[in-house]
Design a protein around this motif. Structure first.
Motif, PDB file in Angstrom:
ATOM      1  N   TRP A   1       3.735   1.527  -1.253  1.00 34.47           N
ATOM      2  CA  TRP A   1       4.280   1.615  -2.620  1.00 34.47           C
ATOM      3  C   TRP A   1       3.252   2.227  -3.562  1.00 34.47           C
ATOM      4  O   TRP A   1       3.579   3.050  -4.418  1.00 34.47           O
ATOM      5  CB  TRP A   1       4.672   0.212  -3.052  1.00 34.47           C
ATOM      6  CG  TRP A   1       5.600   0.116  -4.231  1.00 34.47           C
ATOM      7  CD1 TRP A   1       5.317  -0.437  -5.438  1.00 34.47           C
ATOM      8  CD2 TRP A   1       6.961   0.536  -4.307  1.00 34.47           C
ATOM      9  NE1 TRP A   1       6.412  -0.378  -6.260  1.00 34.47           N
ATOM     10  CE2 TRP A   1       7.442   0.219  -5.589  1.00 34.47           C
ATOM     11  CE3 TRP A   1       7.829   1.161  -3.413  1.00 34.47           C
ATOM     12  CZ2 TRP A   1       8.743   0.491  -5.998  1.00 34.47           C
ATOM     13  CZ3 TRP A   1       9.122   1.438  -3.826  1.00 34.47           C
ATOM     14  CH2 TRP A   1       9.564   1.104  -5.095  1.00 34.47           C
ATOM     15  N   GLU A   2       1.996   1.805  -3.387  1.00 28.66           N
ATOM     16  CA  GLU A   2       0.938   2.320  -4.267  1.00 28.66           C
ATOM     17  C   GLU A   2       0.700   3.817  -4.048  1.00 28.66           C
ATOM     18  O   GLU A   2       0.280   4.525  -4.956  1.00 28.66           O
ATOM     19  CB  GLU A   2      -0.369   1.551  -4.023  1.00 28.66           C
ATOM     20  CG  GLU A   2      -0.340   0.165  -4.650  1.00 28.66           C
ATOM     21  CD  GLU A   2      -1.444  -0.742  -4.123  1.00 28.66           C
ATOM     22  OE1 GLU A   2      -1.518  -1.892  -4.598  1.00 28.66           O
ATOM     23  OE2 GLU A   2      -2.209  -0.323  -3.230  1.00 28.66           O
ATOM     24  N   LEU A   3       0.987   4.256  -2.817  1.00 29.99           N
ATOM     25  CA  LEU A   3       0.790   5.691  -2.543  1.00 29.99           C
ATOM     26  C   LEU A   3       1.707   6.576  -3.394  1.00 29.99           C
ATOM     27  O   LEU A   3       1.425   7.750  -3.605  1.00 29.99           O
ATOM     28  CB  LEU A   3       1.045   5.991  -1.062  1.00 29.99           C
ATOM     29  CG  LEU A   3      -0.101   5.716  -0.099  1.00 29.99           C
ATOM     30  CD1 LEU A   3       0.312   6.060   1.315  1.00 29.99           C
ATOM     31  CD2 LEU A   3      -1.337   6.509  -0.473  1.00 29.99           C
ATOM     32  N   LEU A   4       2.800   5.987  -3.862  1.00 26.00           N
ATOM     33  CA  LEU A   4       3.713   6.788  -4.693  1.00 26.00           C
ATOM     34  C   LEU A   4       3.017   7.255  -5.979  1.00 26.00           C
ATOM     35  O   LEU A   4       3.451   8.217  -6.608  1.00 26.00           O
ATOM     36  CB  LEU A   4       4.981   6.005  -5.043  1.00 26.00           C
ATOM     37  CG  LEU A   4       5.834   5.484  -3.887  1.00 26.00           C
ATOM     38  CD1 LEU A   4       7.166   4.964  -4.409  1.00 26.00           C
ATOM     39  CD2 LEU A   4       6.110   6.564  -2.852  1.00 26.00           C
TER      40      LEU A   4
ATOM     41  N   ILE B   1      -1.632   4.792   4.737  1.00 28.10           N
ATOM     42  CA  ILE B   1      -1.709   3.691   3.786  1.00 28.10           C
ATOM     43  C   ILE B   1      -3.121   3.180   3.564  1.00 28.10           C
ATOM     44  O   ILE B   1      -3.341   2.379   2.679  1.00 28.10           O
ATOM     45  CB  ILE B   1      -0.778   2.509   4.160  1.00 28.10           C
ATOM     46  CG1 ILE B   1      -1.108   2.003   5.541  1.00 28.10           C
ATOM     47  CG2 ILE B   1       0.669   2.891   4.018  1.00 28.10           C
ATOM     48  CD1 ILE B   1      -0.268   0.811   5.944  1.00 28.10           C
TER      49      ILE B   1
ATOM     50  N   LEU C   1       4.781   6.429   5.786  1.00 29.48           N
ATOM     51  CA  LEU C   1       3.426   6.599   5.242  1.00 29.48           C
ATOM     52  C   LEU C   1       2.400   5.769   6.013  1.00 29.48           C
ATOM     53  O   LEU C   1       1.264   5.637   5.565  1.00 29.48           O
ATOM     54  CB  LEU C   1       3.407   6.208   3.754  1.00 29.48           C
ATOM     55  CG  LEU C   1       4.273   7.094   2.843  1.00 29.48           C
ATOM     56  CD1 LEU C   1       4.354   6.492   1.443  1.00 29.48           C
ATOM     57  CD2 LEU C   1       3.709   8.498   2.767  1.00 29.48           C
TER      58      LEU C   1
ATOM     59  N   VAL D   1       3.562  12.164   0.520  1.00 25.09           N
ATOM     60  CA  VAL D   1       4.329  11.153  -0.216  1.00 25.09           C
ATOM     61  C   VAL D   1       5.657  11.748  -0.668  1.00 25.09           C
ATOM     62  O   VAL D   1       6.711  11.117  -0.572  1.00 25.09           O
ATOM     63  CB  VAL D   1       3.510  10.643  -1.442  1.00 25.09           C
ATOM     64  CG1 VAL D   1       4.344   9.711  -2.292  1.00 25.09           C
ATOM     65  CG2 VAL D   1       2.246   9.948  -0.965  1.00 25.09           C
TER      66      VAL D   1
ATOM     67  N   LYS E   1       9.900   1.981  -9.559  1.00 28.74           N
ATOM     68  CA  LYS E   1       8.474   2.301  -9.523  1.00 28.74           C
ATOM     69  C   LYS E   1       8.006   2.980 -10.804  1.00 28.74           C
ATOM     70  O   LYS E   1       6.992   2.612 -11.374  1.00 28.74           O
ATOM     71  CB  LYS E   1       8.202   3.208  -8.314  1.00 28.74           C
ATOM     72  CG  LYS E   1       6.816   3.803  -8.227  1.00 28.74           C
ATOM     73  CD  LYS E   1       5.803   2.775  -7.801  1.00 28.74           C
ATOM     74  CE  LYS E   1       4.382   3.324  -7.877  1.00 28.74           C
ATOM     75  NZ  LYS E   1       3.383   2.306  -7.611  1.00 28.74           N
ATOM     76  N   PHE E   2       8.743   3.993 -11.220  1.00 29.81           N
ATOM     77  CA  PHE E   2       8.239   4.812 -12.324  1.00 29.81           C
ATOM     78  C   PHE E   2       8.821   4.418 -13.681  1.00 29.81           C
ATOM     79  O   PHE E   2       8.221   4.646 -14.710  1.00 29.81           O
ATOM     80  CB  PHE E   2       8.510   6.295 -12.054  1.00 29.81           C
ATOM     81  CG  PHE E   2       7.852   6.773 -10.794  1.00 29.81           C
ATOM     82  CD1 PHE E   2       6.476   6.940 -10.733  1.00 29.81           C
ATOM     83  CD2 PHE E   2       8.587   7.009  -9.649  1.00 29.81           C
ATOM     84  CE1 PHE E   2       5.860   7.344  -9.568  1.00 29.81           C
ATOM     85  CE2 PHE E   2       7.986   7.419  -8.475  1.00 29.81           C
ATOM     86  CZ  PHE E   2       6.616   7.588  -8.425  1.00 29.81           C
TER      87      PHE E   2
ATOM     88  N   ARG F   1       0.834  -1.213   0.000  1.00 32.81           N
ATOM     89  CA  ARG F   1       0.000   0.000   0.000  1.00 32.81           C
ATOM     90  C   ARG F   1       0.872   1.269   0.000  1.00 32.81           C
ATOM     91  O   ARG F   1       0.544   2.257  -0.663  1.00 32.81           O
ATOM     92  CB  ARG F   1      -0.924   0.010   1.220  1.00 32.81           C
ATOM     93  CG  ARG F   1      -2.119  -0.894   1.043  1.00 32.81           C
ATOM     94  CD  ARG F   1      -2.887  -1.009   2.337  1.00 32.81           C
ATOM     95  NE  ARG F   1      -4.056  -1.845   2.177  1.00 32.81           N
ATOM     96  CZ  ARG F   1      -5.239  -1.381   1.781  1.00 32.81           C
ATOM     97  NH1 ARG F   1      -5.388  -0.117   1.506  1.00 32.81           N
ATOM     98  NH2 ARG F   1      -6.263  -2.204   1.657  1.00 32.81           N
TER      99      ARG F   1
ATOM    100  N   ARG G   1      11.621   0.501   0.903  1.00 34.45           N
ATOM    101  CA  ARG G   1      10.203   0.163   1.107  1.00 34.45           C
ATOM    102  C   ARG G   1       9.852   0.216   2.592  1.00 34.45           C
ATOM    103  O   ARG G   1       8.764   0.663   2.968  1.00 34.45           O
ATOM    104  CB  ARG G   1       9.926  -1.239   0.557  1.00 34.45           C
ATOM    105  CG  ARG G   1       9.618  -1.262  -0.939  1.00 34.45           C
ATOM    106  CD  ARG G   1       9.069  -2.641  -1.255  1.00 34.45           C
ATOM    107  NE  ARG G   1       8.763  -2.873  -2.638  1.00 34.45           N
ATOM    108  CZ  ARG G   1       7.507  -2.917  -3.109  1.00 34.45           C
ATOM    109  NH1 ARG G   1       6.494  -2.667  -2.311  1.00 34.45           N
ATOM    110  NH2 ARG G   1       7.294  -3.216  -4.374  1.00 34.45           N
TER     111      ARG G   1
END
Lengths: 534, 220
Positions: A51-54, B207, B203, B149, B168-169, A49, B196
């Motif tokens: 990670w998804e927030l990014l 979350i 975060l 974030v 990620k991107f 989760r 991570r």
């Protein structure tokens, strides 16, 4: 939530699992663990989760002309590596033939010589005299005048709204000795030597009035301050590179227009067309489908957006450059700023003219403040002893006109050279007054020239004397200090000597600009980029 | 010093696999500016996107992206198509971005808003600390969440940040990230695992967004 601690190894396994970096066997193994271990499952879920927030990060809006700008910079920094090599990019017949409406005979001669350069002589007086200009011919020729160079140096044309910070080296002199030396060096490099031959042949083939115009341009550029000279030179370089890359038809149109506003109009028209061609496909489609009125509106909008982006880029560049200039200098430290403020209020301001003080007051308390401080304080610090304001004054006595009448009346008028030669300096000027009076046995009230007791000192020095210095002094030292009271510069000198002896720092005598001296020099030299306006 | 393409060797194989390689070889061997312009166009959005994530400034990202492309061009003669063009490009970007981030870390803050709280006004960090007392409201939840974030990303060290952004991107796998960053895949795994974990920690209160309620607690 469970208290079970997830180990580093487990977290690495989970990371690889979540990233799809496990082989099937490992994957099955981790999935089995997850099914029987709720804490591990919760950890994996939380990591996933987070990670998804990014994805919440906004996507940047890109400027439309990035590729175009990059290719332009590329041309400047790589396609034209040396000034002389640039000449190869310039289509001579087109430039020379049309721009100056030269006779065909000259054109043929220039072109033939250009293709088949004669050998150069290191002692050729004409070459030595115009060496600097000949070397830069490929830039000078298309520009022709300082006014035109200034017109090119606009953000919408070839000016760099966010120029790189360079320490501007003093321009090498263009005298005969220096030119001869440069020429000798250059002739040892076959490639540069060939380029110079071509330039020289082309230059010699120019009519005398054209050569004179280029000489005037060279002189004009070298009369500008270094920063402006570098700016214009860069703009001329971009312009020459741009011309060299233009299709022949555009080039011919530009060459055909008389240099000045007419030619600039054509340049602007070509630049605008190139800009429109560099727009993203969506904008180009919008434009091609719009009726003429809407098209004009869309273009206005796009131009404004582009200008705004350029403004932002310039501002960001300015901040980045200023911050990099400050790198390594302790301007962010509170202690540094407090000390500096004491120096500014108690020592620097009294030594500034009203104009300088107004400038300091108007400077925003950011990078420019430090740059202005560095500039205004140069040569004034450290002070040999504290002061510098005499009782009843707000400024240091640095000029004849500042002297109290009780002193001025006792001195010869007009003032003697021994005093006037120290005008504008502190403490040299009042010291010269004291020295002159002593030498000529003139009695003057020196206590009017500067502080001669603790309560006349700046507040931080008063505090130092009362709270720190006096408690440390022995009887003899106290007597010495008392004996100096009422006398200038004896009293402030004694305060400084005794403080040094007892390892006490006298506030205000040093304007703390710690860090690398060269770094402060760069701060002083930096000129911020211009605003976005034309 | 130009290098020719030898049929049957790595160049030819890579050319067949990667159209970018074909363009880059034109740039390398023929100084082809049209091919280079095409490459800039293809990669500008991705590169600027990545650099923007790393530097948190679109203007700085654009400037640095330009530097990256110029570096690519300057070093074109040394290009060997052993890997995807993107990997080479991002390797160069990695070096320049790490330098830029280090420069930024070393430099003091100088955008000092003038006010009366100190000799030359408060430092930006002090100002930020004062500003962060405000809690997010529902109306600006999305914006605030993005800021949180962003702050979490800023909390990563430079290498973690880069690995995260590439993974990620840019959707790079560990081997590709390892190539770009000059690390082993094991080191990349470890880097991403720590990143991570840090992101999860920072975060934690968010979350359950966006479906859950906005937490009251501020992220630490």
């Amino acid at each position: 939530m469970s208290d079970r601690v997830i180990t580093e190894a487990e977290r690495e396994e989970l990371t690889a699992y979540l990233d799809g970096e496990t082989d099937p066997a490992m994957r099955a193994q981790i999935e089995a663990k997850l099914s029987r271990d709720p804490a591990l499952r919760a950890e994996a879920d939380a990591m996933k989760r987070a990670w998804e927030l990014l994805d919440q990060l906004p996507k940047p809006k890109l400027s439309t002309d990035f590729t175009h700008r990059t290719m332009n910079r590329l041309t400047v920094v790589t396609a034209i590596p040396t000034t002389t090599q640039r000449l190869r990019n310039v289509p001579w017949p087109a430039v020379f033939g049309v721009a100056l409406a030269l006779p065909l005979g000259w054109l043929a001669a220039g072109w033939l010589q250009h293709r088949s350069p004669a050998s150069l002589q290191a002692d050729d007086p004409a070459l030595i005299r115009d060496f600097r200009l000949i070397e830069e011919l490929s830039l000078y020729y298309p520009t022709e005048s300082v006014e035109y160079a200034k017109a090119l140096d606009k953000p919408d044309r070839f000016g760099d709204a966010a120029p790189a910070v360079t320490t501007v080296a003093a321009d090498p002199p263009s005298d005969e000795t220096s030119n001869r030396k440069h020429l000798e060096t250059l002739l040892k490099d076959p490639e540069r030597s060939d380029d110079l031959k071509r330039n020289y042949a082309a230059f010699k083939a120019l009519p005398e009035d054209a050569r004179d115009r280029l000489r005037q341009l060279d002189q004009g550029l070298h009369q500008l301050d270094d920063h402006q000279h570098v700016r214009l030179h860069d703009a001329m370089e971009r312009y020459a590179a741009w011309l060299a890359r233009l299709p022949k038809s555009d080039r011919a149109r530009i060459d055909a227009a008389p240099i000045g506003p007419d030619r600039l109009n054509v340049v602007d028209e070509v630049l605008d067309r190139q800009w429109q061609e560099s727009l993203p496909k969506a904008d180009r489609d919008r434009l091609s489908q719009a009726n003429p009125d809407d098209r004009a509106k869309i273009l206005t909008e796009l131009r404004k957006a582009e200008k705004d982006r350029r403004g932002l880029r310039t501002e960001a560049h300015r901040v980045a450059v200023e911050e990099s200039l400050m790198s390594g200098l302790p301007v962010g430290q509170n202690e540094f700023r407090e000390r500096i403020q004491v120096c500014v209020d108690e020592s620097l301001r009294p030594m500034l003219t009203e104009k300088e003080e107004a400038r300091l007051n108007e400077t925003p308390k950011s990078f420019r403040y430090f740059a202005t401080l560095a500039e205004l304080s140069e040569g004034k610090f450290p002070l040999p002893f504290p002061g510098p304001v005499a009782p009843g004054q707000t400024k240091a006595i640095r000029h004849w006109k500042d002297l109290p009448p009780q002193i001025a009346q006792k001195l010869p008028n007009p003032p003697p050279d021994a005093i006037t030669k120290e005008e504008g300096k502190w403490p040299a000027f009042p010291q010269a007054v004291v020295d002159f009076a002593r030498t000529n046995k003139i009695e003057i009230p020196t206590n009017l020239l500067g502080p001669t007791k603790a309560e006349e000192m700046p507040p931080t020095v008063q505090k130092l004397i009362k709270d720190e210095l006096l408690p440390k002094l022995n009887d003899n030292e106290r007597r010495q200090l008392a004996a100096a009271e009422g006398k200038w510069p004896q009293y402030p000198k004694r305060v400084k000597e005794l403080s040094d002896k007892h390892r006490l720092r006298v506030p205000g005598v040093v304007l703390v600009l710690p860090g690398e001296r060269n770094a402060w020099q760069r701060v002083r030299d930096y000129k911020p980029p211009r605003s976005n306006s034309n | 010093m130009s290098q020719s393409v030898h049929p049957g060797n790595t160049s030819a194989i890579m050319m067949a696999r990667d159209d970018d390689v074909r363009l880059m070889l034109l740039v390398r061997d023929k100084d082809d500016s049209v091919a280079f312009s095409e490459l800039v166009d293809r990669y500008r959005a991705r590169l600027i996107g990545i650099l923007n994530h790393l530097l948190n400034s679109i203007e700085e990202a654009e400037d640095l992206a330009q530097e990256v492309f110029l570096r690519v061009y300057r070093t074109r003669k040394t290009y060997h198509p052993k890997a995807k063009f993107a990997t080479w490009l991002f390797t160069i970007a990695n070096n320049l971005a790490l330098n830029a981030m280090r420069r930024r870390r070393r430099k003091p803050s100088v955008s000092l808003p003038a006010n009366d709280s100190g000799p030359l006004g408060p430092r930006p960090a002090e100002q930020m600390a004062a500003d962060s007392g405000e809690l997010p409201t529902r109306q600006i939840a999305k914006k605030e969440l993005a800021a949180v974030v962003r702050q979490a990303i800023e909390g990563l060290n430079e290498r973690q940040k880069l690995a995260v952004v590439l993974n990620k991107f840019e959707e790079m796998n560990y081997a590709e990230i390892a190539d770009v960053m000059g690390l082993t895949t094991k080191a990349v795994k470890s880097l991403l695992s720590r990143a991570r974990a840090k992101l999860k920690e920072d975060l934690e209160n968010y979350i359950h967004m966006p479906s859950g309620p906005i937490p009251i607690a501020k992220p630490s």
